[in-house]
Design an enzyme around this catalytic site. Structure first.
Site, PDB file in Angstrom:
ATOM      1  N   ASN A 167       9.077   2.249   8.497  1.00 47.00           N
ATOM      2  CA  ASN A 167       8.834   2.232   9.947  1.00 47.00           C
ATOM      3  C   ASN A 167       8.508   0.837  10.469  1.00 47.00           C
ATOM      4  OD1 ASN A 167       9.283   4.918   9.689  1.00 47.00           O
ATOM      5  ND2 ASN A 167       7.165   5.557  10.048  1.00 47.00           N
ATOM      6  N   THR A 210      32.615 -11.718  53.872  1.00 42.84           N
ATOM      7  CA  THR A 210      31.619 -10.645  53.858  1.00 42.84           C
ATOM      8  C   THR A 210      32.412  -9.390  54.165  1.00 42.84           C
ATOM      9  OG1 THR A 210      31.107 -10.845  56.202  1.00 42.84           O
ATOM     10  CG2 THR A 210      29.780 -12.181  54.713  1.00 42.84           C
ATOM     11  N   HIS A 211      32.038  -8.285  53.533  1.00 40.84           N
ATOM     12  CA  HIS A 211      32.803  -7.026  53.651  1.00 40.84           C
ATOM     13  C   HIS A 211      34.260  -7.224  53.228  1.00 40.84           C
ATOM     14  CE1 HIS A 211      29.438  -5.643  56.251  1.00 40.84           C
ATOM     15  NE2 HIS A 211      29.479  -6.900  56.679  1.00 40.84           N
ATOM     16  N   SER A 218      54.156  -5.910  31.589  1.00 43.67           N
ATOM     17  CA  SER A 218      54.358  -4.471  31.676  1.00 43.67           C
ATOM     18  C   SER A 218      55.576  -4.103  30.845  1.00 43.67           C
ATOM     19  CB  SER A 218      54.584  -4.073  33.135  1.00 43.67           C
ATOM     20  OG  SER A 218      55.263  -2.826  33.200  1.00 43.67           O
ATOM     21  N   LYS A 263      55.917  -8.230  36.036  1.00 41.94           N
ATOM     22  CA  LYS A 263      54.459  -8.152  36.023  1.00 41.94           C
ATOM     23  C   LYS A 263      53.802  -9.175  35.094  1.00 41.94           C
ATOM     24  CE  LYS A 263      51.999  -5.532  37.727  1.00 41.94           C
ATOM     25  NZ  LYS A 263      51.711  -4.109  37.547  1.00 41.94           N
ATOM     26  N   ASN A 303      49.803  -9.323  34.225  1.00 41.43           N
ATOM     27  CA  ASN A 303      48.561  -8.622  34.567  1.00 41.43           C
ATOM     28  C   ASN A 303      47.309  -9.355  34.084  1.00 41.43           C
ATOM     29  OD1 ASN A 303      50.033  -6.496  35.708  1.00 41.43           O
ATOM     30  ND2 ASN A 303      50.296  -5.539  33.688  1.00 41.43           N
ATOM     31  N   GLU A 355      40.060  -7.629  33.777  1.00 39.87           N
ATOM     32  CA  GLU A 355      39.951  -6.172  33.926  1.00 39.87           C
ATOM     33  C   GLU A 355      39.136  -5.575  32.784  1.00 39.87           C
ATOM     34  OE1 GLU A 355      43.767  -4.104  35.309  1.00 39.87           O
ATOM     35  OE2 GLU A 355      44.478  -6.069  34.690  1.00 39.87           O
ATOM     36  N   GLN A 407      16.283   6.101  15.229  1.00 37.74           N
ATOM     37  CA  GLN A 407      17.408   5.557  14.470  1.00 37.74           C
ATOM     38  C   GLN A 407      18.606   5.315  15.390  1.00 37.74           C
ATOM     39  OE1 GLN A 407      18.116   6.673  10.304  1.00 37.74           O
ATOM     40  NE2 GLN A 407      19.993   7.643  11.015  1.00 37.74           N
ATOM     41  N   LYS A 420      19.811   1.379  17.543  1.00 39.87           N
ATOM     42  CA  LYS A 420      20.504   0.137  17.187  1.00 39.87           C
ATOM     43  C   LYS A 420      21.970   0.097  17.606  1.00 39.87           C
ATOM     44  CE  LYS A 420      18.536   0.689  13.086  1.00 39.87           C
ATOM     45  NZ  LYS A 420      17.426   1.489  13.632  1.00 39.87           N
TER      46      LYS A 420
END
Ligand code: ARG
Length: 462
Positions: A111, A156-157, A278, A284, A286, A291, A323, A326
């Protein structure tokens, strides 16, 4: 009857499935070096206190050296029947050196052993994590210096708000990562106390020297309460909280990189080495890495939730539930370190499309606040100025113009106090340069901040 170190009071063997289900070797074997270091310190302390003799000690030390070499050479077989890293190493030691090996566990329990190992292991990993964050900060600092004058829209937004400098935007992340380092450091310092000597829960009847063991293992002090020593998992919660927040910062940054790389923004392009294509759409490219980094934050935060809930209702002191403490943090650390590494390696090769940034910053009426400020300087109350500029924007939308293109007559029609000189003076360059105060986006401020960061990060490395 039993091959278990605790087998004395048992008549029947462990159920075969339970044996595997109960075992934690697949998780805790990675703490072998810390387990061995703890045993060395414990054995030295017992010898100094005349609980072990010198012959036992030298057998123990050389046996542990051999075991460490075996593990590092991949020649050590961790047995599920021996449950965990602690009993695997102890059993091997006993097989090698006999009774001296059996004496090592005097005045100790798994312990206090397991939480000591975990603290030592996470201390090492946390130091490495802080270095990784520092590495990423250095990359961001370089980029910020390069882009002290690069103008982009600030949002902003996610709507165009005011122009900012890209360097300033990058320095925002430097600040976040600085707080992340501070959080890791703070948690690391708080956990740096040695639980050894707490034994199972109440301490031990032997005349041990806990200060000696603590010092030998690089801890600041022994823990103060034996029950708390074996029950406390705050340090895992704190480290996972720090990891979660850091991963959230990376996730927000990822989201921006993903947006910026879209055709609609086209602010940046990430290097081929960090993207994929892709299997069906030939055009593509990506942004998989940001991501994935954004996605990793989910499991890291999951780790924090897991430890909080595991510990929530546990009575003192040790419970087997612990236990489960971890796996989540090891996983979180492995993944966060990976995220930091990917970003550190990827960002220096990012292509920045300054023209697209400038164009986007110049549209969407990003200079509107500055026009209102100009009216205020001419004596117009801010709320009136806000109204006048609002009308000007509405006019420009109808006429498909930018504010600085407004004709004199249109200005006069909207408000006598609005002059054509005011609108013609508007430019994104003027907007950013004008915000020249502590914390502002002006290139001059960005350069000052970069200098300060250079100093700080340089000092860290020195
Ligand atoms: N493998 C255990 C863990 O990780 C070690 C401590 C076990 N102690 C006990 N009394 N069963 O928690």
């Amino acid at each position: 009857m039993s091959d278990k170190p605790w087998g004395g009071r048992f008549d029947a063997p462990t159920n075969a499935f339970v044996e595997a289900f109960n075992a934690s070797t697949h998780i805790d074997a990675r703490m072998y070096a810390e387990d061995i270091a703890g045993s060395r310190a414990h054995a030295r302390m017992l010898t100094k206190q005349n609980i072990l003799n010198d012959d036992d000690l030298s057998l123990i030390l050389s046996g542990l050296d051999e075991i460490e070499a075996e593990i590092e050479a991949g020649k050590f077989e961790f047995l599920i029947a021996l449950e965990d890293v602690h009993m695997n190493i102890e059993k091997r030691l006993t097989d090698k050196i006999g009774d001296a090996g059996k004496r090592l566990h005097t005045a100790r329990s798994r312990n206090d052993q397991v939480t000591t190992d975990t603290r030592l292991y996470l201390r090492k990993r946390t130091d490495a994590m802080m270095l990784r964050i520092r590495g990423l900060q250095a990359v961001l600092l370089n980029l910020a210096e390069t882009h002290a004058d690069t103008i982009m829209p600030g949002f902003t937004h996610l709507q165009t708000a005011q122009p900012v400098t890209f360097g300033h935007h990058l320095l925002a992340y430097l600040e976040m990562f600085e707080r992340d380092v501070a959080r890791f450091e703070d948690a690391r310092n708080r956990m740096n106390q040695c639980p050894l000597g707490a034994a199972a829960l109440a301490g031990t009847t032997f005349d041990i020297d806990r200060h000696f063991t603590a010092k030998a293992l690089g801890f600041d002090a022994p823990t103060a309460n034996s029950l708390d020593s074996v029950s406390d998992r705050d340090f895992i919660m704190e480290l996972l909280a720090a990891a979660s927040i850091c991963s959230i910062h990376l996730s927000r940054f990822s989201e921006e990189l993903i947006l910026w790389m879209s055709a609609q923004f086209s602010f940046i392009e990430l290097p081929d080495a960090f993207c994929t294509g892709s299997s069906i759409m030939p055009q593509k490219k990506n942004p998989d890495m940001p991501e994935l980094v954004r996605g990793k934050s989910g499991r890291i935060i999951g780790g924090l939730v897991s430890i909080l809930i595991t510990i929530k209702s546990l009575p003192l002191a040790y419970n087997k539930d612990m236990q489960e403490d971890k796996e989540a943090i090891f996983d979180a650390y492995d993944n966060l370190e990976g995220c930091l590494r990917v970003f550190t390696d990827m960002l220096p090769d990012m292509t920045v499309n300054k023209e697209a940034m400038h164009k986007a910053a110049s549209s969407g009426f990003s200079t509107a606040t500055d026009l209102a400020d100009a009216l205020v300087r001419a004596g117009v109350p801010f709320r009136d100025a806000h109204e006048v500029v609002g009308k000007s924007v509405a006019y420009c939308i109808r006429e498909s113009l930018e504010l600085h293109q407004m004709p004199a007559q249109a200005c006069a029609n909207i408000d006598a106090r609005l002059s054509v000189e005011m609108v013609q003076a508007l430019s994104v360059e003027t907007c950013v340069a004008a915000r020249d105060h502590v914390g502002g986006t002006a290139p001059h401020q960005v350069r000052l901040q970069c200098k300060a960061w250079q100093q700080r990060l340089g000092d860290e490395h020195a």
